[in-house]
Write an enzyme that holds these catalytic residues in place. Structure first.
Site, PDB file in Angstrom:
ATOM      1  N   ASP A 443      -7.316   2.656  -4.654  1.00 61.58           N
ATOM      2  CA  ASP A 443      -7.681   2.355  -3.205  1.00 61.58           C
ATOM      3  C   ASP A 443      -8.456   1.743  -2.903  1.00 61.58           C
ATOM      4  O   ASP A 443      -9.584   2.000  -3.322  1.00 61.58           O
ATOM      5  CB  ASP A 443      -7.686   3.385  -2.657  1.00 61.58           C
ATOM      6  CG  ASP A 443      -7.646   3.523  -0.662  1.00 61.58           C
ATOM      7  OD1 ASP A 443      -6.494   2.504  -0.487  1.00 61.58           O
ATOM      8  OD2 ASP A 443      -8.626   3.845  -0.170  1.00 61.58           O
ATOM      9  N   GLU A 495      -5.048  -1.743  -5.340  1.00 60.49           N
ATOM     10  CA  GLU A 495      -4.704  -1.881  -3.764  1.00 60.49           C
ATOM     11  C   GLU A 495      -5.842  -2.727  -4.208  1.00 60.49           C
ATOM     12  O   GLU A 495      -6.763  -2.897  -3.469  1.00 60.49           O
ATOM     13  CB  GLU A 495      -5.063  -1.332  -3.313  1.00 60.49           C
ATOM     14  CG  GLU A 495      -4.165  -1.177  -1.528  1.00 60.49           C
ATOM     15  CD  GLU A 495      -4.514  -0.861  -0.454  1.00 60.49           C
ATOM     16  OE1 GLU A 495      -5.241  -1.160   0.682  1.00 60.49           O
ATOM     17  OE2 GLU A 495      -5.864  -0.297  -0.809  1.00 60.49           O
TER      18      GLU A 495
END
Length: 785
Positions: A443, A495
């Protein structure tokens, strides 16, 4: 045995050290406690000293069948006891018995006496002395920990049930180099840390203690003493494997190897897979809101309940993988797990670590891979967590321009510190090896890469070259991907929301080394286009076509993720303009375009049946919508898209190379029509796609085809089965050698409104199964839901 040290002969010196130990300021309690060779009254022997706060009397029982208990002499400050064994040359094993000065907290029942005197008998509690046991961690372990290269840190730090010298207990170890003292808080000592101070292991910064008598399930914390304010903190274990349910914050002693896996066939098959060439269709899930138990006060689902329901449901829809939003322990539900406190502890909201392993095992047995969201970019500023762990900025940067995240109010890891890198790298391997996770989705990679991320000009510090790149974070990510990819079949996903070059380029070629990257530009542009009134879409064709200018610069996943259905953005269905029929047709068109494009696929839960309300992490999806045909039809359509995607190599074999895609026509912006070809490794294995992005049917519409012959219409998103109006081409078309769109052949088609058509050469193998047949097969997998 305890290290062979002579006690200081100066009694005042000993007294001062005992007082220091009682205050928690002694970094080596083994120097004073336990057995030591000593001189007493000109006699050589063994002096045994113990510190038991709250004890009124203490007895020592040497090991042996006929050994007699000897009462130890109390010594100031209160709680210290000692006994000298003359003529004893070497330390020896022993047990202790203590009589509490007050009620024993472990006993709740009042004991009756049968003494004729009417007095209660002396109550003795038998314990082993932690300070008679040797160190557990080797010098080599400490060297690797300091170097940041101990790949299995979780096997050394944290709380590990074990036997030492034939005695069962728990070994505790924690990295806190700037602490002046570390103590254990637990039920055994009545949460009084004075009873269990740790020893420090030289310059390593590691503190450890073996505590006999403890076992699995014991709740504990570390009491950290430091020079900074607050001088004393209670901390959860950074390497704890289990934790209390929030708002409680204690760690729980838990074994590493408490589960027997049954996914050997999956693991063997995974090792031979090529993620870049195989189909990868991901169902993204937030476990806390997928399906709550409404019959039991809307409680969280349990991991094992999810194994019974989630796994067959997702397998029945034809997805290849489940992506679980973060399951590491976190204090705040609304953070969705992205603000982690316990990096090694699966959240106890849904059960135990073994329960999570059961869920992953069940997914593997159902043919589903499992991707775990992993958050090495930042952590929350909760005092019981990593923040200022030893009274200093240990895990985070001390400079707030580097160590604080202004957008999220969190703290940023110091990637330049060896021990911090080792902590994170070992954590990644922990989830892959101990939980059989198949992939890590990292993330917030962009927030790690840029020193000026979400900062004003005067709020960040340039790197040593004057640039804004976080060189330590780049090095960490490269090290992470190099390490992870040594495990066959495992992959990583970034991401990353910027144009950072080489995110999925191998490390040895200068890239970050990720396997795949979320294509957030595609997501943004496509949703903007699909949210535009069809009347005005002709003015924005670049929103659909621009992606092909960079589609092969990285290995992409095309995500329709949770980020786009929350914080006021509405559901995907809500984004589609028009009436109900047009919104569902728009969803079918959107999903069809995603599955047709080069790149792997990701769809957030609820989108498969047209969740109408915006996602709320505190409530279940609206499963009642499946009582209505449009929602059931959309679910059936997603099932057939996955079938189409998995069974046609042209849709996944050459995802990241331009040879896998060829435009037929992208210039008919006036009618908002796009046509292209997808090819597999065998260039003759191809599919032809035609899209009509308006609610106006296009009849007698000529489209170029690469070959002459019969093409089957293998999917039509306007089928009545999916809720459409059944415009189409009667199941097949015949391509004739009339050149069109720079192709040698062409077909005159009927393009349904707001729809996608897919054609496949009739004489190609592998297309014998119809959509109806595939539905029946996949429905069997989902029968348990």
């Amino acid at each position: 045995m305890s290290e062979d040290r002579n006690l200081p002969s100066n009694d005042e010196s000993i007294q001062a050290q005992l007082e220091s130990l009682a205050r928690g300021e002694q970094n080596d309690p083994f120097h004073l406690l336990g057995p030591h060779p000593a001189t007493h009254a000109e006699t050589q022997g063994i002096l045994v000293r113990t510190f038991l706060p709250g004890a009124e009397r203490v007895w020592l029982i040497p090991a042996g069948a006929n050994a007699e208990a000897v009462e130890m002499k109390p010594r100031a400050p209160s709680g210290f006891f000692e006994h000298f064994f003359p003529n004893q040359k070497i330390p020896f094993p022993y047990r202790l018995q203590m009589q509490p000065s007050g009620p024993n907290p472990a006993e709740t029942a009042v004991k009756e006496t049968v003494e004729t005197t009417g007095e209660l008998p002396i109550e003795r509690i038998e314990i082993y002395d932690p300070y008679r046991f040797p160190p557990v961690l080797s010098e080599f372990d400490l060297y690797l920990i300091g170097e940041g290269t101990h790949q299995h840190l979780y096997e050394k730090l944290g709380a590990r049930p074990m036997e030492l010298e034939g005695v069962a207990g728990v070994h505790f170890a924690v990295w806190a180099p700037n602490a002046t003292g570390v103590r254990l808080l637990c039920n055994l000592n009545g949460w009084d840390g004075r009873a269990h101070p740790f020893r420090t292991r030289g310059i390593s910064g590691v503190w450890e203690l073996f505590v006999p008598g403890l076992g699995v399930g014991e709740h504990y914390k570390y009491e950290i003493h430091s020079h900074s304010e607050p001088r004393v903190q209670q901390k959860s274990d950074p390497v704890g494997f289990h934790a209390e349910l929030r708002p409680r914050t204690a760690s729980i002693v838990w074994p590493l190897n408490g589960y027997e896996w049954s996914d050997g066939e999956w693991m063997e098959r995974r090792a031979k897979q090529n993620v870049l060439e195989d189909p990868l269709s991901v169902y993204e899930v937030h476990l806390g809101s997928w399906k709550r138990n409404q019959d039991e006060d809307d409680r969280f689902p349990a991991y094992r309940e999810m194994a019974r329901e989630l796994a067959p449901y997702v397998a029945g829809l034809g997805f290849t993988h489940i992506e679980l939003m973060p399951l590491t322990e976190h204090p705040f539900d609304d953070s969705w797990g992205y603000q982690t406190v316990g990096y090694f502890a699966p959240t106890s909201r849904f059960g135990t670590p073994e329960d999570l392993k059961y869920l992953i095992d069940t997914c593997h047995q159902a043919g589903l891979g499992v991707i775990l969201d992993w958050v090495p970019g930042h952590f929350p500023n909760d005092w019981h967590g990593l923040m200022q762990f030893d009274g200093t900025h240990l895990y985070e940067h001390s400079d707030p321009r580097k160590g604080q995240h202004p957008e999220w109010g969190t703290l940023i890891f110091n990637y330049g510190r060896n021990e911090v890198r080792g902590f994170l790298l070992s954590n990644a391997l922990y989830w892959l090896e101990q939980f059989h996770v198949d992939g890590l989705r990292v993330d917030g990679v962009a927030s790690m890469l840029y020193l000026d991320y979400a900062r004003a000009q005067d709020e960040w510090v340039p790197n040593i070259h004057g640039g804004r790149e976080n060189l330590e974070a780049v090095s960490f990510l490269q090290q992470l991907n190099t390490l992870v990819h040594r495990i066959p079949g495992v992959f990583t996903v970034a991401e990353e929301s910027t144009a950072w070059p080489g995110v999925t380029r191998p490390v040895h070629l200068g890239g970050l080394g990720f396997t795949l990257k979320w294509n957030l530009g595609w997501m943004h542009d496509t949703l903007q286009y699909m949210g535009t009134d069809p009347l005005f879409r002709k003015y924005h064709p670049n929103l659909l076509t621009f992606v092909l200018l960079y589609a092969f610069t990285e290995n992409f996943i095309l995500p329709l993720s949770h980020d786009e259905v929350v914080h006021g953005k509405g559901s995907l269905q809500h984004k589609m303009p028009g009436n109900e029929w047009e919104r569902f047709a728009g969803l079918r068109l959107l999903y069809g375009y995603m599955y047709a494009q080069p790149g792997k696929k990701l769809l957030f839960m609820g989108s498969e049946f047209g969740q109408s309300a915006e996602w709320d992490c505190n409530r279940s999806l609206d499963w009642w919508l499946l009582e209505f045909k449009p929602h059931r039809s959309l679910q059936s359509y997603v099932r057939d898209l996955n079938r189409l995607y998995r069974e046609n190599p042209a849709l996944h074999e050459v995802d990241s190379q331009p040879e896998g895609f060829e435009w037929i026509d992208f210039q008919d912006w006036e009618q908002s029509v796009l046509c292209f070809i997808r090819r597999g490794k065998d260039p003759d294995d191809h599919l032809v796609f035609a899209f009509n992005f308006t609610p106006v049917p296009r009849q007698m519409y000529r489209v170029g085809f690469p070959e002459a012959g019969t093409y089957r219409e293998i999917l039509n998103s306007d089928s009545q089965h999916y809720g459409g109006r059944d415009f189409g081409n009667f199941g097949s078309v015949h391509s004739i050698p009339v050149p069109w769109h720079a192709q040698p052949c062409s077909v005159v088609l009927t393009l349904p409104p707001m729809a996608m058509l897919v054609f496949k050469k009739a004489d190609r193998g592998g297309d014998a199964e119809t959509a109806e047949g595939a539905r029946n097969r996949l429905d069997g997998l989902a029968a348990g839901c």
